[in-house]
Write a protein that holds these residues in place. Structure first.
Motif, PDB file in Angstrom:
ATOM      1  N   VAL A 164     -18.203  -9.224  -3.372  1.00 37.52           N
ATOM      2  CA  VAL A 164     -18.483  -7.858  -2.908  1.00 37.52           C
ATOM      3  C   VAL A 164     -19.881  -7.784  -2.307  1.00 37.52           C
ATOM      4  CG1 VAL A 164     -18.744  -5.453  -3.610  1.00 37.52           C
ATOM      5  CG2 VAL A 164     -16.867  -6.819  -4.535  1.00 37.52           C
ATOM      6  N   LYS A 165     -20.854  -8.429  -2.947  1.00 41.31           N
ATOM      7  CA  LYS A 165     -22.221  -8.406  -2.436  1.00 41.31           C
ATOM      8  C   LYS A 165     -22.327  -9.042  -1.055  1.00 41.31           C
ATOM      9  CE  LYS A 165     -24.959  -8.200  -6.647  1.00 41.31           C
ATOM     10  NZ  LYS A 165     -25.947  -8.909  -7.493  1.00 41.31           N
ATOM     11  N   ALA A 166     -21.519 -10.060  -0.779  1.00 40.07           N
ATOM     12  CA  ALA A 166     -21.548 -10.692   0.545  1.00 40.07           C
ATOM     13  C   ALA A 166     -21.217  -9.676   1.625  1.00 40.07           C
ATOM     14  CB  ALA A 166     -20.567 -11.864   0.596  1.00 40.07           C
ATOM     15  N   ARG A 167     -20.344  -8.758   1.319  1.00 41.38           N
ATOM     16  CA  ARG A 167     -19.978  -7.700   2.268  1.00 41.38           C
ATOM     17  C   ARG A 167     -21.058  -6.627   2.333  1.00 41.38           C
ATOM     18  NH1 ARG A 167     -18.686  -5.338   6.652  1.00 41.38           N
ATOM     19  NH2 ARG A 167     -17.787  -3.291   6.389  1.00 41.38           N
ATOM     20  N   LYS A 168     -21.658  -6.289   1.206  1.00 41.82           N
ATOM     21  CA  LYS A 168     -22.621  -5.191   1.134  1.00 41.82           C
ATOM     22  C   LYS A 168     -24.025  -5.586   1.610  1.00 41.82           C
ATOM     23  CE  LYS A 168     -22.458  -1.722  -0.460  1.00 41.82           C
ATOM     24  NZ  LYS A 168     -22.557  -0.558   0.377  1.00 41.82           N
ATOM     25  N   ARG A 169     -24.276  -6.875   1.751  1.00 42.06           N
ATOM     26  CA  ARG A 169     -25.601  -7.337   2.152  1.00 42.06           C
ATOM     27  C   ARG A 169     -26.041  -6.662   3.452  1.00 42.06           C
ATOM     28  NH1 ARG A 169     -24.658 -12.860   2.141  1.00 42.06           N
ATOM     29  NH2 ARG A 169     -24.600 -12.687  -0.108  1.00 42.06           N
ATOM     30  N   ASN A 170     -27.281  -6.379   3.564  1.00 40.02           N
ATOM     31  CA  ASN A 170     -27.876  -5.753   4.761  1.00 40.02           C
ATOM     32  C   ASN A 170     -27.295  -4.377   5.064  1.00 40.02           C
ATOM     33  OD1 ASN A 170     -29.522  -8.017   5.195  1.00 40.02           O
ATOM     34  ND2 ASN A 170     -27.893  -9.050   6.318  1.00 40.02           N
ATOM     35  N   GLY A 171     -26.922  -3.639   4.032  1.00 40.24           N
ATOM     36  CA  GLY A 171     -26.506  -2.253   4.216  1.00 40.24           C
ATOM     37  C   GLY A 171     -25.131  -2.040   4.815  1.00 40.24           C
ATOM     38  N   ARG A 172     -24.280  -3.049   4.789  1.00 35.47           N
ATOM     39  CA  ARG A 172     -22.924  -2.877   5.318  1.00 35.47           C
ATOM     40  C   ARG A 172     -22.127  -1.945   4.428  1.00 35.47           C
ATOM     41  NH1 ARG A 172     -23.547  -8.457   5.426  1.00 35.47           N
ATOM     42  NH2 ARG A 172     -24.056  -9.252   7.477  1.00 35.47           N
ATOM     43  N   ASP A 173     -21.025  -1.446   4.980  1.00 34.17           N
ATOM     44  CA  ASP A 173     -20.146  -0.551   4.228  1.00 34.17           C
ATOM     45  C   ASP A 173     -19.380  -1.306   3.157  1.00 34.17           C
ATOM     46  OD1 ASP A 173     -20.827   1.670   5.743  1.00 34.17           O
ATOM     47  OD2 ASP A 173     -19.276   1.263   7.230  1.00 34.17           O
ATOM     48  N   LEU A 174     -18.652  -0.545   2.352  1.00 38.15           N
ATOM     49  CA  LEU A 174     -17.759  -1.132   1.356  1.00 38.15           C
ATOM     50  C   LEU A 174     -16.656  -1.929   2.045  1.00 38.15           C
ATOM     51  CD1 LEU A 174     -17.281   1.878  -1.076  1.00 38.15           C
ATOM     52  CD2 LEU A 174     -18.413  -0.286  -1.595  1.00 38.15           C
ATOM     53  N   PRO A 175     -15.968  -2.783   1.288  1.00 40.16           N
ATOM     54  CA  PRO A 175     -14.805  -3.477   1.844  1.00 40.16           C
ATOM     55  C   PRO A 175     -13.749  -2.466   2.301  1.00 40.16           C
ATOM     56  CG  PRO A 175     -15.460  -4.439  -0.249  1.00 40.16           C
ATOM     57  CD  PRO A 175     -16.265  -3.187  -0.073  1.00 40.16           C
ATOM     58  N   SER A 176     -12.762  -2.946   3.041  1.00 36.39           N
ATOM     59  CA  SER A 176     -11.672  -2.081   3.490  1.00 36.39           C
ATOM     60  C   SER A 176     -10.961  -1.484   2.276  1.00 36.39           C
ATOM     61  CB  SER A 176     -10.676  -2.871   4.340  1.00 36.39           C
ATOM     62  OG  SER A 176     -10.030  -3.847   3.536  1.00 36.39           O
ATOM     63  N   LYS A 177     -10.256  -0.392   2.488  1.00 42.43           N
ATOM     64  CA  LYS A 177      -9.577   0.299   1.388  1.00 42.43           C
ATOM     65  C   LYS A 177      -8.605  -0.622   0.638  1.00 42.43           C
ATOM     66  CE  LYS A 177      -6.899   4.373   0.212  1.00 42.43           C
ATOM     67  NZ  LYS A 177      -6.286   5.619   0.673  1.00 42.43           N
ATOM     68  N   PRO A 178      -7.751  -1.405   1.343  1.00 42.31           N
ATOM     69  CA  PRO A 178      -6.834  -2.291   0.593  1.00 42.31           C
ATOM     70  C   PRO A 178      -7.571  -3.306  -0.296  1.00 42.31           C
ATOM     71  CG  PRO A 178      -6.128  -2.107   2.874  1.00 42.31           C
ATOM     72  CD  PRO A 178      -7.477  -1.453   2.782  1.00 42.31           C
ATOM     73  N   ILE A 179      -8.697  -3.807   0.168  1.00 40.91           N
ATOM     74  CA  ILE A 179      -9.457  -4.769  -0.634  1.00 40.91           C
ATOM     75  C   ILE A 179     -10.134  -4.064  -1.812  1.00 40.91           C
ATOM     76  CG2 ILE A 179     -11.311  -6.484  -0.626  1.00 40.91           C
ATOM     77  CD1 ILE A 179      -8.722  -7.279   0.944  1.00 40.91           C
ATOM     78  N   CYS A 180     -10.674  -2.874  -1.568  1.00 40.66           N
ATOM     79  CA  CYS A 180     -11.262  -2.091  -2.668  1.00 40.66           C
ATOM     80  C   CYS A 180     -10.224  -1.807  -3.745  1.00 40.66           C
ATOM     81  CB  CYS A 180     -11.815  -0.768  -2.146  1.00 40.66           C
ATOM     82  SG  CYS A 180     -13.396  -0.901  -1.324  1.00 40.66           S
ATOM     83  N   LEU A 181      -9.021  -1.472  -3.327  1.00 41.55           N
ATOM     84  CA  LEU A 181      -7.950  -1.195  -4.298  1.00 41.55           C
ATOM     85  C   LEU A 181      -7.608  -2.435  -5.114  1.00 41.55           C
ATOM     86  CD1 LEU A 181      -5.633   1.105  -2.157  1.00 41.55           C
ATOM     87  CD2 LEU A 181      -7.059   1.774  -4.098  1.00 41.55           C
ATOM     88  N   ARG A 182      -7.579  -3.585  -4.475  1.00 45.11           N
ATOM     89  CA  ARG A 182      -7.287  -4.829  -5.203  1.00 45.11           C
ATOM     90  C   ARG A 182      -8.394  -5.143  -6.206  1.00 45.11           C
ATOM     91  NH1 ARG A 182      -4.743  -5.546  -0.279  1.00 45.11           N
ATOM     92  NH2 ARG A 182      -2.670  -6.516  -0.425  1.00 45.11           N
ATOM     93  N   ILE A 183      -9.638  -4.998  -5.790  1.00 43.63           N
ATOM     94  CA  ILE A 183     -10.756  -5.274  -6.690  1.00 43.63           C
ATOM     95  C   ILE A 183     -10.723  -4.309  -7.879  1.00 43.63           C
ATOM     96  CG2 ILE A 183     -13.279  -5.232  -6.896  1.00 43.63           C
ATOM     97  CD1 ILE A 183     -13.306  -6.235  -3.922  1.00 43.63           C
ATOM     98  N   ALA A 184     -10.462  -3.044  -7.597  1.00 40.52           N
ATOM     99  CA  ALA A 184     -10.366  -2.052  -8.674  1.00 40.52           C
ATOM    100  C   ALA A 184      -9.217  -2.395  -9.620  1.00 40.52           C
ATOM    101  CB  ALA A 184     -10.179  -0.654  -8.094  1.00 40.52           C
ATOM    102  N   ALA A 185      -8.088  -2.849  -9.079  1.00 40.83           N
ATOM    103  CA  ALA A 185      -6.937  -3.219  -9.917  1.00 40.83           C
ATOM    104  C   ALA A 185      -7.268  -4.419 -10.802  1.00 40.83           C
ATOM    105  CB  ALA A 185      -5.718  -3.509  -9.050  1.00 40.83           C
ATOM    106  N   ILE A 186      -7.987  -5.389 -10.252  1.00 40.73           N
ATOM    107  CA  ILE A 186      -8.394  -6.563 -11.039  1.00 40.73           C
ATOM    108  C   ILE A 186      -9.226  -6.113 -12.244  1.00 40.73           C
ATOM    109  CG2 ILE A 186      -9.898  -8.601 -11.031  1.00 40.73           C
ATOM    110  CD1 ILE A 186      -8.987  -9.004  -8.069  1.00 40.73           C
ATOM    111  N   VAL A 187     -10.212  -5.278 -11.989  1.00 39.53           N
ATOM    112  CA  VAL A 187     -11.087  -4.804 -13.066  1.00 39.53           C
ATOM    113  C   VAL A 187     -10.303  -3.944 -14.060  1.00 39.53           C
ATOM    114  CG1 VAL A 187     -13.123  -3.402 -13.594  1.00 39.53           C
ATOM    115  CG2 VAL A 187     -13.149  -4.978 -11.642  1.00 39.53           C
ATOM    116  N   TYR A 188      -9.449  -3.061 -13.550  1.00 39.57           N
ATOM    117  CA  TYR A 188      -8.638  -2.184 -14.403  1.00 39.57           C
ATOM    118  C   TYR A 188      -7.759  -3.010 -15.350  1.00 39.57           C
ATOM    119  CZ  TYR A 188      -4.872   1.027 -15.698  1.00 39.57           C
ATOM    120  OH  TYR A 188      -3.947   1.755 -16.405  1.00 39.57           O
ATOM    121  N   PHE A 189      -7.025  -3.970 -14.799  1.00 40.54           N
ATOM    122  CA  PHE A 189      -6.140  -4.777 -15.646  1.00 40.54           C
ATOM    123  C   PHE A 189      -6.942  -5.669 -16.595  1.00 40.54           C
ATOM    124  CE2 PHE A 189      -2.795  -3.954 -12.354  1.00 40.54           C
ATOM    125  CZ  PHE A 189      -1.947  -3.264 -13.194  1.00 40.54           C
ATOM    126  N   ALA A 190      -8.117  -6.126 -16.170  1.00 39.92           N
ATOM    127  CA  ALA A 190      -8.957  -6.925 -17.062  1.00 39.92           C
ATOM    128  C   ALA A 190      -9.394  -6.106 -18.273  1.00 39.92           C
ATOM    129  CB  ALA A 190     -10.173  -7.462 -16.310  1.00 39.92           C
TER     130      ALA A 190
END
Length: 121
Positions: A84-110
């Motif tokens: 996630v930090k690789a994407r956010k480096r230098n003030g970039r936006d969040l990942p795309s919505k589908p990727i954000c949803l997957r990351i959130a699902a990973i954390v939720y299920f964990a």
């Protein structure tokens, strides 16, 4: 992936040896680390379908306590954070919505799986 999602937790533990889960997790961590350098990921926050499957497998496996326990013991979450930090480096936006949803699902299920109590036989 579909088998992992639909398998009862006890049956999952009986069918998949812990060594196979550890091997999958090690390979997944390496794959996530490789995704950090993908130009499309860094530039626009998206992944191709094949790369997205890396995250999809985590969503499936993390519905079970054993892979989550290994993930917390290892460096999975550090790799996911760096991803996630690789994407956010230098003030970039969040990942795309589908990727954000997957990351959130990973954390939720964990979180859910980490609360699972099971015997260690």
């Amino acid at each position: 992936e579909r088998v992992v999602e639909t398998t009862d937790p006890k049956l999952f533990r009986e069918l998949i040896p812990e060594s196979e889960i550890q091997n999958w997790l090690e390979n997944t961590i390496e794959d996530i680390k490789k995704l950090n350098a993908k130009r499309c990921w860094i530039r626009c926050g998206e992944l191709n379908e094949l790369d997205t499957m890396v995250l999809d497998s985590c969503v499936a496996f993390f519905q079970h306590a054993v892979p989550v326990a290994f993930a917390f013991e290892g460096e999975f979450f550090q790799a996911l954070t760096a991803f996630v930090k690789a994407r956010k480096r230098n003030g970039r936006d969040l990942p795309s919505k589908p990727i954000c949803l997957r990351i959130a699902a990973i954390v939720y299920f964990a979180v859910l799986a980490s609360k699972t109590v099971f015997d260690n036989k």
